[in-house]
Design an enzyme around this catalytic site. Structure first.
Site, mmCIF file in Angstrom:
data_model
loop_
_atom_site.group_PDB
_atom_site.id
_atom_site.type_symbol
_atom_site.label_atom_id
_atom_site.label_comp_id
_atom_site.label_asym_id
_atom_site.label_seq_id
_atom_site.Cartn_x
_atom_site.Cartn_y
_atom_site.Cartn_z
ATOM 1 N N GLU A 26 79.741 29.755 10.437
ATOM 2 C CA GLU A 26 78.871 30.883 9.768
ATOM 3 C C GLU A 26 78.630 32.316 10.143
ATOM 4 O O GLU A 26 78.337 31.978 11.584
ATOM 5 C CB GLU A 26 77.560 29.987 9.717
ATOM 6 N N ASP A 56 73.932 21.085 -0.524
ATOM 7 C CA ASP A 56 73.660 20.860 0.446
ATOM 8 C C ASP A 56 72.187 20.114 0.222
ATOM 9 O O ASP A 56 71.562 19.893 -1.261
ATOM 10 C CB ASP A 56 72.829 22.505 0.747
#
Lengths: 283, 219
Positions: A130, A11
């Site tokens: 998600e 990330d």
């Protein structure tokens, strides 16, 4: 059983590799290209960069990092975060990515998946879902790193995404992300069973047993790993520094006790463990 | 720099960056081009590509690249196909209806069956690292796979596989689900693989190196 892939997930926020819990509360870990290089040299099957603030501020900042990585890492590189148009995809691919990962833009305009798959081929288009578990047990899709509710149920969305031409699906459990409590097996299994394209499990591993759980019970085709391998590399850097006993290491040392429920493990050790568990993967 | 020039044939499908990157990494001058003249004057030509077979043949035709590619190969010059670039060399494909290919290697292109006999679903496309195996009667020594060992892992992304008519051209085989298929071919000056050597780590880049240096040394 087919060969599974172990994907190093990184990330990124601005120039930094970060790691959070539930995709929030970000901690800076270092330079993403240094971690990527190490993972490439140490058995990663793929690299996955996700710009975690891009779609919030509507910007793309990854291109330089992608180019530097693609120059000497000869394994697949997927890039996600803030990809909203065919031009955005073209630019990221031109910078050196092999695949792009789309979430927010796909939910806002599902036809974007079809356009992108027609233009660049299904195998270039990865769709991220998600998921957050609701009190009634259903899983709903979120965007912007789990911040925004979409009203879309994940299993029907996964089927739709496949129909529209996505070549792969990454399923992230926002509830488990960064916690070390293990992947959400029920969620992963429901998606992996619902579609005919490969499914990548993401979010939650804290120890090696979690990988065998999500691959054998969860039926995932690939696993994305972040905290465990990042912390392993950081712990290694710390001990290197301590051995040399020079420089200011108090900053890195201070991070050592805060790995929480996550037991650091390197990619080589993870793959060794998979082999011992009779799960086929690349050496 | 070797001074040798590589033409990477761009027919507007797929991402050619990584193929070029591997060639540049090895010190070659590699250009991505749709111009037949550039292809014809190069020392090496590579046909990469991901995407649909029919679109690829249409684009090659529109760009007037079909006869130049055939002329180049028939002249015995070094040519490499990757992924869809392997499949296009064959006679025809079943992909979404039947399509004619370049017909430089006799054989067909088929889709993976989505079910295994135990009724488990086989994920298609195959997106994974898988083994390439040497055949007992076709050794890899002094071929582009010369630096590989039987069983090495390569990175694959595909839904279709090739079935050459002549077993003699099969250089390696790979198994996905219950299908054992041809994962690379060598027919004279024509080398092509279903996997992506440019995405298969050091072993993969080594295949480009072998292919390029074998030919450079022979000249």
């Amino acid at each position: 059983m087919e060969n599974v892939r172990v994907i190093a997930r990184m990330d990124i926020k601005g120039p930094n590799l970060v790691k959070g819990i539930h995709l929030e509360g970000l901690r800076v870990l270092g330079k993403p290209e240094d971690f990527a290089r190490y993972y490439y040299e140490n058995g990663a099957d793929e690299l996955f960069y996700q710009d975690v603030v891009a779609s919030l501020y509507e910007r793309n900042s990854l291109h330089d990092i992608v180019s530097r990585t693609a120059k000497d890492s000869f394994i697949p590189l997927t890039v996600g975060g803030g990809i909203r148009s065919i031009d955005d995809i073209r630019e990221v691919l031109r910078a050196g990515a092999d695949k792009v990962c789309i979430n927010t833009a796909a939910i806002r305009n599902p036809e974007f998946i079809r356009d992108a798959a027609n233009k660049f081929g299904s195998s270039t288009i990865v769709v991220a879902i998600e998921a957050i578990r609701q009190p009634d047990g259903k899983y709903m899709a979120f965007v912007d790193n789990g911040r925004e509710h979409t009203g879309v149920e994940v299993i029907s969305w996964a089927r739709r995404v496949e129909e529209l031409g996505a070549g792969e699906i990454v399923i992230t459990s926002v509830d488990r992300e960064g916690t070390g409590k293990g992947y959400d097996i029920a969620l992963t299994r429901s998606i992996a069973r619902a579609v005919g394209v490969p499914v990548i499990a993401h979010g939650g591993p804290g120890k090696k047993e979690h990988f065998t759980d999500v691959l054998l019970e969860g039926k995932a085709d690939a696993i994305a790993v972040a905290s465990m391998i990042h912390y392993d590399l950081i712990a290694q850097q710390q001990s290197d520094m301590e051995n040399r006993s020079e420089g200011n290491v108090s900053f890195l040392k201070s991070g050592r006790s805060s790995f929480g429920e996550i037991a650091p493990a390197g990619l080589i050790a993870i793959k060794q463990y998979l082999k011992e568990s009779n799960i086929p993967c690349r050496n | 720099m070797s001074g040798k020039k590589i033409a990477i044939i761009d027919y507007k499908l797929g991402n050619l960056f990584s193929v070029r990157q591997a060639c540049v990494y090895l010190g070659y001058d590699a250009v991505v081009t749709s111009e037949k003249d550039e292809v014809m004057k190069a020392d090496f030509a590579i046909l990469p590509g991901v995407g649909a077979f029919g679109d690829a043949m249409n684009n090659l035709e529109k760009l007037d690249l079909i006869s130049p590619i055939k002329d180049y190969i028939r002249a015995g010059r070094p040519f490499m196909g990757v992924c869809l670039g392997l499949q296009l060399l064959f006679t025809e494909s079943d992909e979404f209806g039947s399509h004619k290919g370049l017909n430089l290697i006799e054989g067909t292109v088929k889709k993976f069956p989505p079910k295994k006999t135990n009724d488990e679903v086989l994920k298609v496309p195959q997106i994974e690292w898988n083994n390439i195996w040497e055949r007992a009667d076709r050794r890899w020594e002094s071929t582009p796979l010369g630096s590989c060992r039987s069983g090495d892992y390569m990175y694959f992304v595909h839904s279709f596989f090739v079935q050459p008519q002549s077993p003699d051209v099969v250089l390696s085989v790979t198994t996905y689900g219950e299908t054992t298929y041809c994962s690379s071919v060598l027919q004279g000056n024509l080398f092509a693989c279903q996997f992506h050597p440019e995405k298969s780590g050091h072993h993969g880049v080594g295949i480009y190196k072998n292919w390029l240096t074998n030919y450079s040394n022979n000249k």
